[in-house]
Each structure stands twice: as structure tokens, then as C-alpha cells.
Design an enzyme around this catalytic site. Structure first.
Site, short mmCIF file in Angstrom:
data_model
loop_
_atom_site.label_atom_id
_atom_site.label_comp_id
_atom_site.label_asym_id
_atom_site.label_seq_id
_atom_site.Cartn_x
_atom_site.Cartn_y
_atom_site.Cartn_z
N ASN A 139 -6.19 42.21 -33.79
CA ASN A 139 -6.66 42.70 -35.09
C ASN A 139 -8.19 42.65 -35.26
O ASN A 139 -8.77 43.51 -35.90
CB ASN A 139 -5.95 41.99 -36.24
N CYS B 268 -4.40 37.72 -40.63
CA CYS B 268 -3.51 36.55 -40.61
C CYS B 268 -3.49 35.80 -41.94
O CYS B 268 -2.48 35.24 -42.32
CB CYS B 268 -3.95 35.61 -39.49
N GLU C 176 -4.49 29.34 -33.50
CA GLU C 176 -4.73 30.11 -34.74
C GLU C 176 -3.59 31.10 -34.88
O GLU C 176 -3.57 32.13 -34.20
CB GLU C 176 -6.08 30.84 -34.65
N GLU D 286 -11.30 26.60 -36.14
CA GLU D 286 -12.41 27.40 -35.62
C GLU D 286 -13.52 27.38 -36.68
O GLU D 286 -13.25 27.19 -37.87
CB GLU D 286 -11.97 28.84 -35.33
P1 NAD Z 1 0.81 37.94 -29.94
O1 NAD Z 1 1.24 36.53 -30.09
O2 NAD Z 1 1.82 38.97 -29.64
O3 NAD Z 1 -0.29 38.07 -28.77
C1 NAD Z 1 -1.49 37.32 -28.81
C2 NAD Z 1 -2.03 37.21 -27.39
O4 NAD Z 1 -1.16 36.41 -26.60
C3 NAD Z 1 -2.18 38.52 -26.65
O5 NAD Z 1 -3.38 38.49 -25.92
C4 NAD Z 1 -0.99 38.52 -25.71
O6 NAD Z 1 -1.17 39.27 -24.54
C5 NAD Z 1 -0.88 37.05 -25.37
N1 NAD Z 1 0.43 36.57 -24.95
C6 NAD Z 1 1.64 37.09 -25.22
N2 NAD Z 1 2.61 36.31 -24.69
C7 NAD Z 1 1.99 35.27 -24.08
C8 NAD Z 1 2.46 34.12 -23.37
N3 NAD Z 1 3.74 33.88 -23.20
N4 NAD Z 1 1.54 33.25 -22.89
C9 NAD Z 1 0.21 33.45 -23.09
N5 NAD Z 1 -0.28 34.54 -23.75
C10 NAD Z 1 0.60 35.43 -24.25
O7 NAD Z 1 0.00 38.27 -31.29
P2 NAD Z 1 -0.61 39.70 -31.72
O8 NAD Z 1 0.53 40.59 -32.06
O9 NAD Z 1 -1.61 40.12 -30.72
O10 NAD Z 1 -1.41 39.32 -33.04
C11 NAD Z 1 -0.84 39.26 -34.31
C12 NAD Z 1 -0.56 37.82 -34.70
O11 NAD Z 1 -1.77 37.05 -34.60
C13 NAD Z 1 -0.11 37.66 -36.13
O12 NAD Z 1 0.95 36.73 -36.19
C14 NAD Z 1 -1.33 37.08 -36.83
O13 NAD Z 1 -1.05 36.33 -37.98
C15 NAD Z 1 -1.94 36.25 -35.76
N6 NAD Z 1 -3.37 36.02 -36.00
C16 NAD Z 1 -3.80 34.79 -36.39
C17 NAD Z 1 -5.14 34.56 -36.65
C18 NAD Z 1 -5.64 33.20 -37.09
O14 NAD Z 1 -6.84 32.97 -36.99
N7 NAD Z 1 -4.79 32.31 -37.57
C19 NAD Z 1 -6.06 35.59 -36.50
C20 NAD Z 1 -5.60 36.85 -36.10
C21 NAD Z 1 -4.25 37.05 -35.85
#
Ligand code: NAD
Length: 487
Positions: A151, A282, A248, A461
Site C-alpha cells: 500500500n 492499515c 506492523e 516504527e
Molecule cells: P501480506 O501479508 O499478504 O504480504 C506482505 C509481505 O509479506 C509481502 O511482501 C509478501 O510477499 C510477504 N509474504 C507473504 N507470505 C510470506 C511468508 N510466508 N513469509 C514471509 N513473507 C511473506 O500483506 P499485503 O496484502 O501485502 O498488505 C496488506 C496488509 O498489510 C493489511 O493487512 C494491512 O493492514 C497491513 N499493513 C499494516 C501496516 C502497519 O504499519 N501496521 C502498514 C501497511 C499495511
């Protein structure tokens, strides 16, 4: 037309993989493939570790003020290239130019600047123990991995690399496979600014490349941004080599609007906290609890402003303020949540359908959607949707609404709108969330630590404390007199 193919960025330059495997990246607003990226195969993975080891040796031996000076050059380049970088983010994420142009690069640069400033200010302790004394050193951890969500790709890469590099670590960063270009641009900027080769490496790929990072014993820490479920897998895998973790994760954050609130301001916050970045943030306040005395006024104004003020379309058009969702799959997921809301009896106030704007007819758009008269046990009220879907609920008692707001396994953010200063603080202090706003929503300056309570995260962070999460304390005892030994 051929599209560019980006290689992994290792040891200061692009490096070709051996398998030749690539993946395609689409512009969410057009459904067209805009470039391909090589997947980090075993050859690249080994090279990344070797590169980071060498980078760490050079970088950690520099003084904090030397590191700071170089990072500040990178900050200056980020700001100079704001528009070029913002365009990369718009094409990768589908978010509106009017946001990326003033937020994405800016807030990333701010955080590197902030930690560059703090780096030389890190100090250890010293204390006398009789005639002897000890002192402590704040030492870097070694190689840190960053794994990003899609995002805010460049911002996330900056938020993770800023404190890690300021503290003297090397980084291997894996951006989301949906949005891989921003991190490459950052890697190039670091090299241009004088960060030694190997200090910031970018590996590309999906879950399996992330899994390799979390399991690799050469890596000391993983800072992860993504879904709660993925975060649990990352933490479990990191436990295999007892890595430090920062998590996060997702949220389902409440906003409480009391009957003495400035209702128009509360509507502004609710719209920002649900429709900015087309709802893919998020910390969004996706559960809006409105006091019964102002409920009707709130939803009337919300409906009018949502229907009149939102412009969806080609995200590069500066007038557009609602972009496309990240992928077709995600658009379908968001629409399925909307169907679920209708089936479970929520009242659809506005929106609810896919959109096909004239200037971007093939994009993955969803109408800004508001459900009212929601109940706490509805799926749309309980689960993170990560799209432009707001749920509005009514309340009439302060203690009761606090209990309802806290009735979730998530705890990323929360907000309160009221003009009663004592109520504002009293209520916020009882909400189980790591990032809170009073009469405001969404601002996240570099100085303010951010992170989740409960299953929304671990660690923080930004803010001063984050630097400590990228160092380890070495205690050194100094004997000043002869050792008394029974042997
Ligand atoms: P996601 O969990 O699908 O993927 C995040 C990252 O993890 C990607 O780079 C992906 O390739 C990698 N990944 C996937 N499976 C993995 C594994 N088994 N081991 C290691 N890495 C792996 O999340 P997304 O769809 O990219 O992002 C959306 C989510 O992120 C939402 O839930 C949102 O709330 C959260 N988010 C949180 C924050 C925060 O600061 N709290 C900020 C932005 C987004």
C-alpha cells in the site's frame, strides 16, 4: 511493445538471476502489464547474504556522523526526485497522484532524515561499581531483513531502512511482489548518496522469498509489514533462529464520535480514514461509533459528501481523489465483503459496486461504500477489508462504547471526537490501541512511535525508541584493582 525487466539489486548494482524466472507487474488502474521483475533464486539469495555481510563490515565501522551525512544526501535526492518517485508509486499501487505527490515520498524522506539526525546522538551508559566500572555500547544487530506490503511501498522501504541504516546495520529488503519498483529506486538513491555497496540490497519475489529471509540464520532481525496471518508465519519462522522481530500488521480500528463533537470534522476524519488511498491503509477507522444524538446528522452529511466530493478515475489525473485497488483479486475480495454486509442485514447508505470510470475503464475500482445501522457481530464490522468500505454503528453510553470498541483481537489504532477535553483523554486511555488520535485521524509524523496492541503488531516504527530496536547493548565491565581469587 516490450516492457522493462528489473533484476535484483545486490552489492550496489543490478544482478541477473540464474533461473531466468520473472513475474509481471500490472498497473491497477489499467490492468496492463507495465514491467517484469526477476525472482531472487538461490544464486541471488546467496549473493544477497554475501553482499550484506561485506556491506555491514564497511558501514558499521563508519562513525554515526559519517553515516548520518550520507543518509541526509539520500534524503535530499528523494526530495529532488519527488515527482518521478511519486509517479512510480501511482503506477504500481493505483493510488491518486494528488496523494503520492505530497505524502508517499515526503513521509519516507522525513523518517530517514529523522533517524539520520538521531544516529550520532545514540549514547551508552557508564556507572561506577566500587573502584571498578562498566560501560555499555549500542551496537548494530548485523543484517536486518525488511518485508513490505503493497500500500505504501516506498514509504515502507524508507521506514524500515531509515532506523536500520542509521544504527549501522545492513539491510536486505523484499518489497511486495505487487509493487516492487519503489524499493529499487531507493536502492539506487542510496548508492548515489554514497551508502557503500552491499548495505541496502533488494530481493524480489513473493512468499517463498520472504520465507527464505525469515529462516536464514545470517539474518538477525525481520521487520515485517503485512497481514496478521502472514505476520504469525513470519514470527514462527524467525523463531527458528531466534531473530528479533518488528510486526506492523492489520487493524479494525474504531472511531468514537460523541454528541458534543464537531460533526463535520468527524465526517472529514471518517472519510479520510476510510477512502484515502482507496481504503488501503492499515490504521483506517473502519468501525465508526456515533452517539445517537448526532447519528442522523452524521450520516446525512457523510452521504452527501461521499456522493458529491469523490472523484474516481485515472490516478495520474490531479483531480482524482479515489484510485484503483491493488489487484483484480483484491477488488473481488472487497466486493465479496460488501455482499456479505448486505446479506447480514447492514443498510447500504451509498456505494456498494465496482466502478468503471471513463478515464480508467479497466481499473480495479470500488465505489466508496458506507454501511449504516451495523451490528457488532457482522463480518464487515469484525474483519479487516482493506478497501473503501465504512461501517457506522450507533451508541449512547460511554462505558458501553469503550467495551464494544475494545471487543476485537486487533488493536492498531483508535480515535475520539469530542470537545470535552477530559472525556477525550479518559476514553483514549481506555482504548486498546497503539496509535490514537483525538479530534484528528491518520497523521503519522516521523517523531511519533507507531505500532499495534494485541494482534496488530509487536514493536514500533518511528520515534526515538525505534532506534533501540535496531541495536543491541553490549556491557563491558572494567576491573580497576587486582582480582580476588580463591584459586
Ligand atoms: P501480506 O501479508 O499478504 O504480504 C506482505 C509481505 O509479506 C509481502 O511482501 C509478501 O510477499 C510477504 N509474504 C507473504 N507470505 C510470506 C511468508 N510466508 N513469509 C514471509 N513473507 C511473506 O500483506 P499485503 O496484502 O501485502 O498488505 C496488506 C496488509 O498489510 C493489511 O493487512 C494491512 O493492514 C497491513 N499493513 C499494516 C501496516 C502497519 O504499519 N501496521 C502498514 C501497511 C499495511
Amino acid at each position: 511493445m516490450t516492457t522493462p525487466v528489473y533484476e535484483n539489486f545486490i552489492n550496489g548494482h543490478f544482478l541477473k538471476n540464474q533461473t531466468g524466472d520473472t513475474f509481471a507487474v500490472k498497473n491497477p488502474a489499467t490492468d496492463e502489464v507495465i514491467y517484469h521483475v526477476e525472482i531472487a533464486d538461490e544464486f541471488i539469495q546467496n549473493a544477497a547474504i554475501e553482499s550484506a555481510k561485506q556491506g555491514f563490515a564497511v558501514w558499521s565501522a563508519m562513525t554515526p556522523i559519517e553515516r548520518s551525512r550520507i543518509l541526509l544526501k539520500a534524503v535530499a535526492i528523494l526530495r529532488e526526485r519527488n515527482d518521478e518517485l511519486a509517479k512510480v508509486e501511482v503506477l504500481d499501487t493505483g493510488k491518486p497522484w494528488q496523494e503520492a505527490e505530497c505524502v508517499d515520498v515526503e513521509t519516507g524522506a522525513d523518517v530517514i532524515e529523522y533517524f539520520a539526525g538521531l544516529a550520532p546522538a545514540q549514547v551508552g551508559q557508564q556507572q561506577m561499581v566500587g573502584n571498578d566500572f562498566y560501560y555499555t555500547r549500542k551496537e548494530p544487530l548485523g543484517i536486518c531483513a525488511g518485508i513490505g506490503a503493497w500500500n505504501y511501498p516506498l514509504q515502507i522501504a524508507c521506514w524500515k531502512s531509515g532506523p536500520a541504516l542509521a544504527a549501522g546495520n545492513a539491510v536486505i529488503f523484499k518489497p511486495s511482489e505487487e509493487t516492487p519498483l519503489g524499493a529499487i529506486k531507493l536502492a539506487e538513491i542510496f548508492i548515489e548518496a554514497g551508502v557503500p555497496a552491499g548495505v541496502f540490497n533488494v530481493v524480489q519475489g513473493a512468499a517463498e522469498v520472504g520465507q527464505w529471509l525469515t529462516a536464514n540464520p545470517n539474518i538477525e532481525k525481520v521487520s515485517f509489514t503485512g497481514e496478521v496471518g502472514t505476520g504469525k508465519k513470519v514470527m514462527a519462522s524467525a523463531a527458528g533462529s531466534l531473530k528479533d522481530v518488528t510486526m506492523e500488521l492489520g487493524g479494525k480500528s474504531p472511531l468514537l464520535v460523541f454528541d458534543d463533537a464537531d460533526v463535520s470534522q468527524a465526517v472529514s476524519a471518517a472519510m479520510l480514514g476510510n477512502f484515502y488511498t482507496q481504503g488501503e491503509i492499515c490504521t483506517n477507522c473502519t468501525r465508526i461509533y456515533v452517539h445517537k444524538n448526532v447519528y442522523q446528522q452524521f450520516i446525512d452529511e457523510l452521504k452527501t459528501r461521499t456522493e458529491q466530493n469523490i472523484i474516481a478515475g485515472d490516478p495520474m489525473d490531479p483531480e482524482v481523489n479515489l484510485g484503483a485497488l491493488i489487484s483484480k483479486k483484491h477488488q473481488e475480495l472487497v466486493l465479496s465483503y460488501i455482499d456479505r454486509g448486505i446479506q447480514e442485514g447492514a443498510t447500504l447508505l451509498t456505494g456498494g459496486k465496482a466502478l468503471s470510470p471513463a478515464s480508467a475503464p479497466n481499473g480495479y475500482f470500488v465505489e466508496p461504500t458506507v454501511f449504516v445501522d451495523c451490528k457488532d457481530d457482522m463480518t464487515i464490522v469484525k474483519e479487516e477489508i482493506f478497501g473503501p468500505v465504512m461501517s457506522v454503528l450507533v451508541f449512547d453510553d460511554e462505558d458501553d462504547v469503550i467495551q464494544r470498541a475494545n471487543d476485537t483481537h486487533l488493536g492498531l489504532a483508535a480515535g475520539v471526537f469530542t470537545k470535552d477535553i477530559q472525556r477525550a483523554h479518559r476514553v483514549i486511555h481506555q482504548l486498546q490501541a497503539g496509535i490514537c488520535w483525538i479530534n484528528s485521524y491518520g497523521n503519522s509524523p516521523a517523531e511519533m512511535p507507531v505500532g499495534g496492541y494485541k494482534q496488530s503488531g509487536i514493536g514500533r516504527e518511528n520515534g526515538i525508541e525505534t532506534l533501540d530496536h535496531y541495536t543491541q547493548t553490549k556491557s563491558i565491565y572494567v576491573g580497576m584493582s587486582n582480582i580476588e581469587s580463591p584459586f
